[in-house]
Write an enzyme that holds these catalytic residues in place. Structure first.
Site, PDB file in Angstrom:
ATOM      1  N   THR A   1       0.791  -1.257  -0.058  1.00 26.18           N
ATOM      2  CA  THR A   1       0.111   0.036   0.132  1.00 26.18           C
ATOM      3  C   THR A   1       0.822   1.471  -0.094  1.00 26.18           C
ATOM      4  O   THR A   1       0.632   2.177  -0.853  1.00 26.18           O
ATOM      5  CB  THR A   1      -0.851   0.011   1.148  1.00 26.18           C
ATOM      6  OG1 THR A   1      -1.625  -1.211   1.049  1.00 26.18           O
ATOM      7  CG2 THR A   1      -1.766   1.404   1.381  1.00 26.18           C
TER       8      THR A   1
ATOM      9  N   GLN B   1       1.354  -9.095  -6.457  1.00 30.97           N
ATOM     10  CA  GLN B   1       0.832 -10.442  -6.509  1.00 30.97           C
ATOM     11  C   GLN B   1       1.891 -11.192  -7.481  1.00 30.97           C
ATOM     12  O   GLN B   1       2.004 -12.527  -7.111  1.00 30.97           O
ATOM     13  CB  GLN B   1      -0.466 -10.500  -7.035  1.00 30.97           C
ATOM     14  CG  GLN B   1      -1.589  -9.909  -6.242  1.00 30.97           C
ATOM     15  CD  GLN B   1      -1.958 -11.023  -5.124  1.00 30.97           C
ATOM     16  OE1 GLN B   1      -1.499 -12.028  -5.109  1.00 30.97           O
ATOM     17  NE2 GLN B   1      -2.497 -10.314  -4.030  1.00 30.97           N
TER      18      GLN B   1
ATOM     19  N   HIS C   1       4.395  -9.843   2.747  1.00 33.65           N
ATOM     20  CA  HIS C   1       3.514 -10.710   3.331  1.00 33.65           C
ATOM     21  C   HIS C   1       2.599 -11.511   2.055  1.00 33.65           C
ATOM     22  O   HIS C   1       2.048 -12.448   2.516  1.00 33.65           O
ATOM     23  CB  HIS C   1       2.634 -10.240   4.306  1.00 33.65           C
ATOM     24  CG  HIS C   1       1.562  -9.525   4.008  1.00 33.65           C
ATOM     25  ND1 HIS C   1       0.030  -9.798   3.481  1.00 33.65           N
ATOM     26  CD2 HIS C   1       1.200  -7.940   3.349  1.00 33.65           C
ATOM     27  CE1 HIS C   1      -0.478  -8.771   3.027  1.00 33.65           C
ATOM     28  NE2 HIS C   1       0.162  -7.782   2.965  1.00 33.65           N
TER      29      HIS C   1
ATOM     30  N   CYS D   1     -10.487  -6.822   0.999  1.00 28.66           N
ATOM     31  CA  CYS D   1     -10.820  -5.677   1.496  1.00 28.66           C
ATOM     32  C   CYS D   1     -12.224  -5.261   1.338  1.00 28.66           C
ATOM     33  O   CYS D   1     -12.690  -4.571   2.212  1.00 28.66           O
ATOM     34  CB  CYS D   1      -9.953  -4.544   0.824  1.00 28.66           C
ATOM     35  SG  CYS D   1      -8.168  -4.944   0.841  1.00 28.66           S
TER      36      CYS D   1
HETATM   37  C1  PLP Z   1      -2.356  -6.957  -0.940  1.00 28.53           C
HETATM   38  C2  PLP Z   1      -1.877  -6.076  -2.156  1.00 28.53           C
HETATM   39  C3  PLP Z   1      -1.707  -4.981  -1.846  1.00 28.53           C
HETATM   40  C4  PLP Z   1      -1.433  -4.268  -0.388  1.00 28.53           C
HETATM   41  O1  PLP Z   1      -0.240  -4.777   0.093  1.00 28.53           O
HETATM   42  P1  PLP Z   1       0.012  -4.611   1.561  1.00 28.53           P
HETATM   43  O2  PLP Z   1       1.419  -5.010   1.830  1.00 28.53           O
HETATM   44  O3  PLP Z   1      -1.022  -5.509   2.204  1.00 28.53           O
HETATM   45  O4  PLP Z   1      -0.343  -3.046   2.053  1.00 28.53           O
HETATM   46  C5  PLP Z   1      -1.428  -3.914  -2.983  1.00 28.53           C
HETATM   47  N1  PLP Z   1      -1.829  -4.458  -4.090  1.00 28.53           N
HETATM   48  C6  PLP Z   1      -2.215  -5.668  -4.589  1.00 28.53           C
HETATM   49  C7  PLP Z   1      -2.382  -6.071  -5.839  1.00 28.53           C
HETATM   50  C8  PLP Z   1      -2.338  -6.565  -3.486  1.00 28.53           C
HETATM   51  O5  PLP Z   1      -2.517  -7.876  -3.571  1.00 28.53           O
END
Ligand code: PLP
Length: 390
Positions: free
Chosen positions: A71, A177, A199, A322
């Site tokens: 994010t 991803q 993560h 989300c």
């Molecule tokens: C999970 C995700 C995010 C956010 O990443 P965080 O480390 O959880 O803030 C942003 N973009 C995509 C495509 C995601 O899958």
């Protein structure tokens, strides 16, 4: 039963990753920016994370900046480039993660930028000719995700990079991803900024990275100390950095083996689910990340199905994490042309390293049972009561 099929939401922290982090809580607790020995030792974790990120992307270590996750990386890339430009036009897509979409909406509503949200076709892909046509003389940024978090559909990144380059426009991609799952070389693909999150690849939560190509200069994101060339101040998360580095190293080493495993299980799952009448795999004809299966079950409210699976200890997702809990159908599937009911009837299964064939078979048989039961009691299914549901 305990079956986790939501690896696109987050992954467990790999044991080896966890172990690599531990010393940085304990004996190597120094501040990585300190000039004494404690600092130098702690800073090894920071260097290691940057080296591994640079290696997996084909970048230089000086082009990797540590952040608190995907994010933040998305926010910095998009708002940073926009702010540095001051005003202008941004191109993105309708299927981005909220971390990208909401930055664009903010810049549009509060900062006077114009934003083009490109549509996608029924497989979830943008049309690169439309992208090129959308470019204006004042376009300051193109941001298109590498692979979609709901469907796993992989965007035509190389084409986009080429177009961006030929127009001299910075290209950011949210590769949260994709990193560790598909080979990425930022130079070959024409990528100027790229977001990573630990993560999503068996690393810890709360750490990520942003690749910023040399010569690209987003506005500074955090004001404070001199970390990250003064662009992103704040004491380094050294345990997190050790974890990010270890997760990237393991991903780089095991991607091929993981992908073969994910692919085989995803195929098994799709074949099993498609035996249920009225099932459709979303993005089936596009190239997708291995292990991503997004399936719609006609006449089903996916939340009801998810809750039943949850009761059995099986974790899947309705659309993106989300938005789960809310009754809004997935905007990604809506953008792919699914109607409200089809979008509301979708479940996302994302397979990970530790899933087994046996788990997949249990999931298929439970879903077959639950879909049958839900169709028998759902007014919608009865109203649309085709015989094949029987
Ligand atoms: C999970 C995700 C995010 C956010 O990443 P965080 O480390 O959880 O803030 C942003 N973009 C995509 C495509 C995601 O899958």
């Amino acid at each position: 039963m305990e079956i986790y099929l939501d690896h696109a939401a987050t992954t467990n922290t790999d044991k080896r990753v966890f172990e690599a982090m531990l010393p940085y809580f304990e004996e190597h607790f120094g501040n990585p920016s300190s000039q004494h020995g404690y600092g130098r030792t702690a800073n090894k974790a920071v260097s290691f994370a940057k080296e591994q990120a640079a290696k997996i992307l084909g970048a230089k270590t000086g082009e990797i900046y540590l952040t608190s996750g995907g994010t933040e990386s998305d926010n910095w890339a998009i708002k940073g480039i926009a702010e540095a430009a001051g005003k202008g036009h941004i191109i993105t897509t309708q299927v981005e993660h909220h971390a990208v979409l909401d930055c664009c909406v903010y810049l549009e509503k509060k900062r006077g930028f114009r934003v083009t949200y490109l549509p996608v076709n029924e497989e979830g892909l943008i049309n690169t000719e439309e992208l090129e046509k959308a470019i204006a003389p004042d376009t300051v940024l193109i941001s298109v995700m590498f692979a979609n978090n709901e469907t796993g559909v992989i965007m035509p990144v190389r084409n986009i990079g080429g177009i961006a380059k030929s127009h001299g426009i910075p290209f950011h991609t949210d590769a949260v991803q994709a990193v560790g799952r598909v080979p990425i070389n930022v130079a070959e693909l024409g990528i100027d900024l790229l977001s990573i999150s630990a993560h999503k690849l068996y690393g810890p939560k709360g750490i990520g990275a942003l690749y910023i190509k040399d010569g690209i200069t987003p506005e500074r994101f955090m004001h404070g100390g001199g970390q990250e060339k003064g662009l992103r101040a704040g004491t380094y998360n050294s345990p997190g950095a050790a974890g990010l580095g270890a997760a990237l190293r393991i991903a780089d080493e095991s991607a091929e083996k993981d992908n073969a495993h994910h692919h085989a299980l995803a195929k098994r799952l799709e074949d099993g689910l498609l035996k249920i009448a009225g099932t459709r795999i979303n993005g089936a004809n596009a190239s997708r990340l291995a292990g991503y299966v997004n399936a719609s079950f006609d006449g089903i409210d996916s939340l009801a199905l998810m809750v039943r699976l949850d009761f059995e200890g099986i974790a899947v997702s309705t659309g993106s994490a989300c938005t789960s809990g809310s009754v809004k159908p997935s905007y990604v599937l809506r953008a792919m042309g699914r109607d409200e009911n089809e979008a509301r009837a979708a479940l996302r299964f994302t397979i990970g390293r530790d899933n087994t064939e046996r788990q997949i078979d249990s999931v298929i048989s439970l879903i077959t049972k639950f879909v049958g039961e839900l169709r028998a009691i759902t007014p919608f299914a009865q109203k649309n009561g085709e015989k094949h549901f029987a």
